[in-house]
Design a protein around this motif. Structure first.
Motif, mmCIF file in Angstrom:
data_model
loop_
_atom_site.group_PDB
_atom_site.id
_atom_site.type_symbol
_atom_site.label_atom_id
_atom_site.label_comp_id
_atom_site.label_asym_id
_atom_site.label_seq_id
_atom_site.Cartn_x
_atom_site.Cartn_y
_atom_site.Cartn_z
ATOM 1 N N SER A 284 73.103 0.751 37.942
ATOM 2 C CA SER A 284 72.549 1.744 38.864
ATOM 3 C C SER A 284 73.374 1.797 40.140
ATOM 4 N N SER A 285 73.112 2.803 40.956
ATOM 5 C CA SER A 285 73.863 2.930 42.214
ATOM 6 C C SER A 285 73.522 1.775 43.161
ATOM 7 N N ARG A 286 72.421 1.065 42.873
ATOM 8 C CA ARG A 286 72.084 -0.127 43.683
ATOM 9 C C ARG A 286 72.758 -1.394 43.160
ATOM 10 N N GLY A 287 73.432 -1.276 42.016
ATOM 11 C CA GLY A 287 74.159 -2.428 41.483
ATOM 12 C C GLY A 287 73.398 -3.188 40.403
ATOM 13 N N GLU A 288 72.126 -2.812 40.178
ATOM 14 C CA GLU A 288 71.368 -3.514 39.131
ATOM 15 C C GLU A 288 71.849 -3.057 37.762
ATOM 16 N N LEU A 289 71.831 -3.954 36.783
ATOM 17 C CA LEU A 289 72.056 -3.515 35.411
ATOM 18 C C LEU A 289 70.715 -3.059 34.873
ATOM 19 N N VAL A 290 70.676 -1.859 34.344
ATOM 20 C CA VAL A 290 69.441 -1.292 33.791
ATOM 21 C C VAL A 290 69.574 -1.390 32.282
ATOM 22 N N MET A 291 68.651 -2.094 31.633
ATOM 23 C CA MET A 291 68.849 -2.401 30.215
ATOM 24 C C MET A 291 67.569 -2.212 29.406
ATOM 25 N N GLY A 292 67.751 -1.899 28.152
ATOM 26 C CA GLY A 292 66.594 -1.786 27.276
ATOM 27 C C GLY A 292 66.987 -2.103 25.851
ATOM 28 N N ALA A 293 65.967 -2.145 24.999
ATOM 29 C CA ALA A 293 66.178 -2.482 23.587
ATOM 30 C C ALA A 293 65.405 -1.495 22.714
ATOM 31 N N SER A 294 65.130 -1.890 21.482
ATOM 32 C CA SER A 294 64.386 -1.013 20.574
ATOM 33 C C SER A 294 62.929 -0.952 20.972
ATOM 34 N N LEU A 295 62.210 -0.066 20.311
ATOM 35 C CA LEU A 295 60.753 -0.015 20.466
ATOM 36 C C LEU A 295 60.156 -1.337 20.013
ATOM 37 N N ASP A 296 59.024 -1.711 20.588
ATOM 38 C CA ASP A 296 58.283 -2.821 19.991
ATOM 39 C C ASP A 296 57.860 -2.359 18.588
ATOM 40 N N PRO A 297 57.954 -3.250 17.593
ATOM 41 C CA PRO A 297 57.813 -2.779 16.213
ATOM 42 C C PRO A 297 56.361 -2.603 15.746
ATOM 43 N N TYR A 298 55.438 -2.368 16.661
ATOM 44 C CA TYR A 298 54.041 -2.176 16.260
ATOM 45 C C TYR A 298 53.424 -1.147 17.190
ATOM 46 N N GLU A 299 52.395 -0.450 16.668
ATOM 47 C CA GLU A 299 51.720 0.553 17.489
ATOM 48 C C GLU A 299 50.858 -0.174 18.524
ATOM 49 N N LEU A 300 50.967 0.238 19.769
ATOM 50 C CA LEU A 300 50.184 -0.398 20.831
ATOM 51 C C LEU A 300 50.103 0.575 21.994
ATOM 52 N N HIS A 301 48.912 0.722 22.576
ATOM 53 C CA HIS A 301 48.758 1.709 23.643
ATOM 54 C C HIS A 301 48.651 1.006 24.978
ATOM 55 N N SER A 302 49.531 0.060 25.220
ATOM 56 C CA SER A 302 49.477 -0.612 26.511
ATOM 57 C C SER A 302 50.896 -0.956 26.961
ATOM 58 N N THR A 303 51.066 -1.021 28.275
ATOM 59 C CA THR A 303 52.401 -1.259 28.824
ATOM 60 C C THR A 303 52.481 -2.689 29.357
ATOM 61 N N ARG A 304 52.816 -3.613 28.492
ATOM 62 C CA ARG A 304 53.003 -4.985 28.973
ATOM 63 C C ARG A 304 54.376 -5.475 28.516
#
Ligand code: PYC
Length: 413
Positions: A284-304
Motif C-alpha cells: 500500500s502507499s503506507r508501506g504495508e503489505l496487503v495480503m490475502g488467500a483463498s476463501l475459507d473452505p466452508y459456508e459461514l456467515h460471520s467475519t472472524r
C-alpha cells in the motif's frame, strides 16, 4: 504549518464539512430504495442522480457506509478476466476508476502497479495464455511473460520458490491497480448526497412488501417506506433479502480473510498473485503489505479471523519472498463473499417487478464498483437491463447459460 491544519487545530468544530448529511427520519416514500450502503449501492445512487436525474432515492445501510465488503477487500482493480463478458464489464470499471478522483474531488490514491498472475504449472500457463488472448482480443492489455521479465520488475522474488513448484511464467496486466477502498464509498456517497440522495445508516431492512408480483414497499426498523423500485446491493446478505420477495439464488456465502503487515520501505510496486500458493500481495502507499488467500473452505456467515489463515498465508508468502521472515502481521480481518456456481455476478431485473439485484460478486466486488453502479443505475432508471450486464442475469441459471469465470480467480477457491 499549512493553513488547513491550523484551521483544524483552532476550530472547536470540524473545519471540514461532513462527507454527507443524514436526515433524522425516513420519508414516507421514495422513487427508488437501495438496500446496502456499500460501494455498489452508493455508486448506483450516484449515477441514478447524476445520469438519470432520479434523486428521490434512499440508501438504507444497516451499519455504516462501506462497513461490509467495500472496506474489507484488498483494493485490487484489474480487468484480465477469462470470458469476453467478464473482460468487457471489468474493463468498463477500470476506465471509470481512472477519472474518479477528479470527478469526486477526493484522492482515491488510485495507483497503477501492473498485475502478475504467476503460473507454476503447465496447465496454469495454458490458462494464462488463454486469458491473454481473450484480453487482447477485447482491447485489454495483458501478455504472457517469462521468468526474466518477472525478475526484472520484481527482483526480490524467488522464482524457484525454494524448489517447491518454481514459477514458469506469468500473465502480466499493466493496468492492474490499487485504490483506497473506503474512499470510493465516501466519494460516491458524498456525490449522491450532494445531488439529493438520502443515506440512512444504522437502518435495517426487515421485510419487503410485494403485491401482485410488484414491489410496493420496504419495512425497516425505523418504519415502512413506499416505493415501487428496490435495488438489493448487499454482499453477504443477499439470500436474506431475496427471500423477502420469494426469490432464490444459487449464492453460497464464504468468508474471505486478509491481513496487512507492519509498514516497510517501498519495495513491491507490482501486484502479485499465485493461485497455486493461494496468495495475493501488494504494497500500500503506507508501506504495508496487503495480503490475502483463498476463501475459507466452508459456508459461514460471520467475519472472524483464524490463526490457520495467518499460518498458511505466511508459509506461502515465504516461498516467494523468503526475506520477509521477520516481517510482522499487524492486523487481520475477514469479509463475506457471495459465491455463485460460475464465479460471475448476478445483476439486473428479476421476475419480481421493480426488484433489481446486484449480487454474487464473490471475491471481486470492489473492482466492479463503478461499472456495477453505472449499469445498475441504467437498469433501474429504464427498467431494462444494460446490455453489458445482460449475460449476468439471474435467469442464466435456469437457462444453463453460465459465464464460467473461475479461471480468472486470483487464488484457487
Ligand atoms: O480478484 O483481484 C482479485 C482479488 C484479490 C483478492 C480477492 N480477489
Amino acid at each position: 504549518m499549512p493553513y488547513r491544519l491550523l484551521r483544524f487545530a483552532l476550530n472547536k468544530k470540524y473545519a471540514e464539512p461532513p462527507m454527507f448529511t443524514e436526515p433524522s427520519k425516513l420519508k414516507k416514500s421514495y422513487d427508488v430504495v437501495i438496500i446496502g450502503g456499500g460501494g455498489h449501492g452508493l455508486a448506483a445512487a450516484y449515477y441514478l442522480a447524476r445520469d438519470h436525474g432520479i434523486t428521490n432515492v434512499a440508501v438504507i445501510e444497516k451499519n455504516y457506509i462501506g462497513s461490509g465488503g467495500t472496506g474489507r477487500n484488498t483494493a485490487i482493480v484489474r480487468s484480465n478476466y477469462l470470458t469476453a463478458e467478464g473482460v468487457n464489464f471489468y474493463d468498463k470499471s477500470v476506465k471509470l476508476f481512472l477519472d474518479l478522483s477528479t470527478e469526486f474531488n477526493l484522492n482515491l490514491f488510485y495507483s497503477e502497479r501492473g498485475h502478475f498472475t504467476l503460473a507454476h504449472t503447465d496447465s496454469a500457463l495454458r490458462t494464462m495464455r488463454w486469458r491473454a488472448e481473450v484480453n487482447k482480443h477485447m482491447g485489454v492489455e495483458s501478455v504472457l511473460v517469462d521468468r526474466a521479465f518477472i525478475k526484472e520488475i520484481i527482483p526480490e522474488i524467488d522464482l524457484d520458490c525454494r524448489h517447491n513448484m518454481p514459477v514458469m511464467g506469468a500473465l502480466y496486466h499493466p493496468p492492474g491497480a490499487i485504490a483506497r477502498h473506503d474512499a470510493v464509498a465516501w466519494g460516491y456517497g458524498r456525490g449522491a448526497n450532494m445531488r439529493g440522495v438520502e443515506i440512512h445508516q444504522n437502518t435495517t431492512v426487515t421485510g419487503i412488501e410485494v403485491k401482485n408480483n410488484k414491489v410496493v414497499g420496504v419495512k425497516t426498523n425505523k418504519g415502512l417506506i413506499q416505493t415501487n423500485r428496490i435495488l438489493s446491493a448487499v454482499a453477504g446478505y443477499t439470500p436474506s433479502i431475496t427471500k423477502m420477495v420469494g426469490l432464490r439464488t444459487p449464492i453460497v456465502i464464504h468468508p474471505l480473510q486478509a491481513c496487512v503487515t507492519e509498514p516497510m520501505k517501498p519495495w513491491l510496486n507490482a501486484i502479485v498473485v499465485s493461485a497455486s500458493f493461494h496468495l495475493y500481495i501488494s504494497q500500500s502507499s503506507r508501506g504495508e503489505l496487503v495480503m490475502g488467500a483463498s476463501l475459507d473452505p466452508y459456508e459461514l456467515h460471520s467475519t472472524r479471523s483464524t490463526l490457520d489463515f495467518a499460518e498458511g498465508l505466511s508459509g506461502h508468502t515465504l516461498e516467494l519472498f523468503p526475506f520477509l521472515s521477520e516481517c510482522k502481521i499487524l492486523r487481520q480481518w475477514a469479509g463475506l463473499s457471495d459465491m455463485t456456481p460460475d464465479f460471475s455476478p448476478i445483476m439486473g431485473k428479476t421476475c419480481v417487478e421493480g426488484f433489481y439485484i446486484d449480487a454474487g460478486w464473490g471475491t471481486w466486488g470492489f473492482k466492479a464498483t463503478p461499472a456495477s453502479g453505472k449499469t445498475m443505475a441504467f437498469t433501474v432508471a429504464n427498467d431494462q437491463n444494460h446490455e453489458i450486464i445482460q449475460p449476468f442475469n439471474l435467469s442464466r441459471f435456469e437457462q444453463y447459460e453460465l459465464v464460467g469465470e473461475k479461471g480468472a480467480a486470483s487464488v484457487g477457491h
